[in-house]
Scaffold this active site. Structure first.
Site, short mmCIF file in Angstrom:
data_model
loop_
_atom_site.label_atom_id
_atom_site.label_comp_id
_atom_site.label_asym_id
_atom_site.label_seq_id
_atom_site.Cartn_x
_atom_site.Cartn_y
_atom_site.Cartn_z
CB SER A 59 -14.47 -4.30 -1.77
OG SER A 59 -15.12 -3.48 -2.71
N PRO A 60 -16.51 -3.72 1.32
CG PRO A 60 -16.69 -2.65 3.37
CD PRO A 60 -15.67 -3.13 2.38
CG LEU A 61 -19.38 0.66 1.44
CD1 LEU A 61 -19.38 2.18 1.56
CD2 LEU A 61 -20.59 0.06 2.11
N GLY A 73 -16.73 -1.10 -3.80
CA GLY A 73 -16.04 0.01 -4.43
C GLY A 73 -16.84 1.30 -4.46
N GLY A 74 -17.89 1.40 -3.63
CA GLY A 74 -18.71 2.60 -3.57
C GLY A 74 -20.09 2.45 -4.15
CG LEU A 115 -23.36 -2.25 -2.41
CD1 LEU A 115 -22.80 -3.41 -1.59
CD2 LEU A 115 -24.81 -2.53 -2.80
N GLY A 116 -22.92 2.60 -1.79
CA GLY A 116 -22.91 3.77 -0.92
C GLY A 116 -24.03 4.75 -1.14
N GLY A 117 -24.90 4.49 -2.10
CA GLY A 117 -26.01 5.40 -2.36
C GLY A 117 -25.62 6.57 -3.23
CE1 TYR A 121 -3.27 -2.77 0.23
CE2 TYR A 121 -3.74 -2.15 2.48
CZ TYR A 121 -4.00 -2.94 1.39
OH TYR A 121 -4.99 -3.88 1.45
#
Length: 320
Positions: free
Chosen positions: A210-212, A214-215, A217-219, A53
């Site tokens: 990556s629970p969202l 990559g974004g 699922l973030g709305g 990273y």
């Protein structure tokens, strides 16, 4: 904050994992320090990083930022520190992978960057098909004996890789893997087929990354535009109806989509805790609130309708 055991070990960790991949490339060192300070204040004790990273031209920079934070705060013993080995760190033929040679070099380099004398969870970032499991475990067991690492985890392993690694470790009398870090979210549920059952069988805690998605699922953003991510595992053009149903689900329950996506993972059997990778303090504070969200059985059933999983573990999911 909620806490759980790290797999089948006696170590306790927070059920949200602070991911640091944005520290350096997208978040300044000053802001990264502030996020880590706030996370620890809020009870997040599990910090995850990796030797690669920091950005393409500065691999290792994120570990350096975490190391300077540890040195500044003096709170090393208050966190469970995890990092990873596998990725290419130099031009040499042996500057990547899971050979005993690279593992020895890589752990010493990570320890220097992190400014610590031990790593609590040392994770294999990927499967190395060219390195025998006996060689890998010989190297890991030596690091444990030397006090440089406490536990070994995996990341991005298939179910049969988890089985191979653990069976080899058992023959050696090693502790075996204690965790598996996998891609897992409402849009990516394939690990339910074999990885989750393998992890449960061997007593591994599952750490979703990556629970969202990559974004996705973030709305919607404040300007009403739905977030689009660089993650192309799913074509956003095919998700419009699904994401609209998702956003309606969240609106009807007065939940923000990002928090609801994290809460769903916290309700999944076998999940230790998802990795949150905040770029800003606001994102951190929002993620921490997800721990207190309770989803009913009806809520979970509704989400299965919007985001169907594979239907169960293998082989029943596809054979019967």
């Amino acid at each position: 904050m909620q806490y759980a055991q790290l797999g089948r070990t006696g170590a306790t960790v927070s059920r949200l994992v602070l991911g640091t991949m944005n520290f350096g490339p997208h978040t300044s060192e000053e802001d990264s320090f502030a996020i880590m300070d706030r996370a620890l204040e809020q009870g997040v004790t599990f910090v995850d990083t990796a030797n690669v990273y920091g950005g393409k031209d500065h691999r290792g920079r994120t570990e350096e930022i975490v190391g300077r934070w540890l040195a500044r705060t003096g709170k090393r013993d208050e966190i469970v520190l995890a990092t990873k080995v596998f990725g290419e760190m130099g031009p040499g033929k042996n500057d990547r992978g899971l050979s005993a040679l690279n593992i020895r070099r890589a752990v010493d380099a990570s320890l220097r960057r992190l400014q610590t004398d031990h790593i609590d969870l040392y994770q294999m970032h990927h499967v190395d098909r060219s390195a025998p499991w006996e060689e890998i475990w010989q190297a890991m067991d030596l690091l444990v004996a030397q006090g440089k690492i406490s536990y070994v985890g995996s990341s991005n392993f298939a179910g049969w890789h988890i089985a191979q690694a653990n069976e080899t470790a058992s023959r050696r009398g090693s502790l075996r893997l204690v965790s598996e870090q996998s891609l897992y979210n409402l849009l990516s549920r394939s690990i339910e087929l074999e990885v989750l059952p393998a992890a449960e069988h061997y007593g591994l805690g599952v750490i979703p990354w990556s629970p969202l998605s990559g974004g996705k699922l973030g709305g919607r953003r404040e300007d009403g535009v739905r977030r689009r991510a660089a993650d192309r595992r799913h074509d956003p053009a095919d998700l419009t109806e699904q994401l609209e149903r998702w956003e309606t689900f969240c609106e009807e329950r007065d939940l923000t989509p990002g928090q609801a996506a994290l809460a769903w993972l916290l309700h999944r059997p076998g999940v230790l805790g998802p990795i949150i990778g905040p770029r800003t303090m606001e994102q951190l504070d929002s993620a921490i609130e997800a721990v207190d969200i309770v989803l009913s059985e009806e809520d979970l059933a509704a989400l299965d309708e919007i985001f169907p999983g594979p239907g169960g573990p293998a082989p029943e999911a596809y054979a019967w």
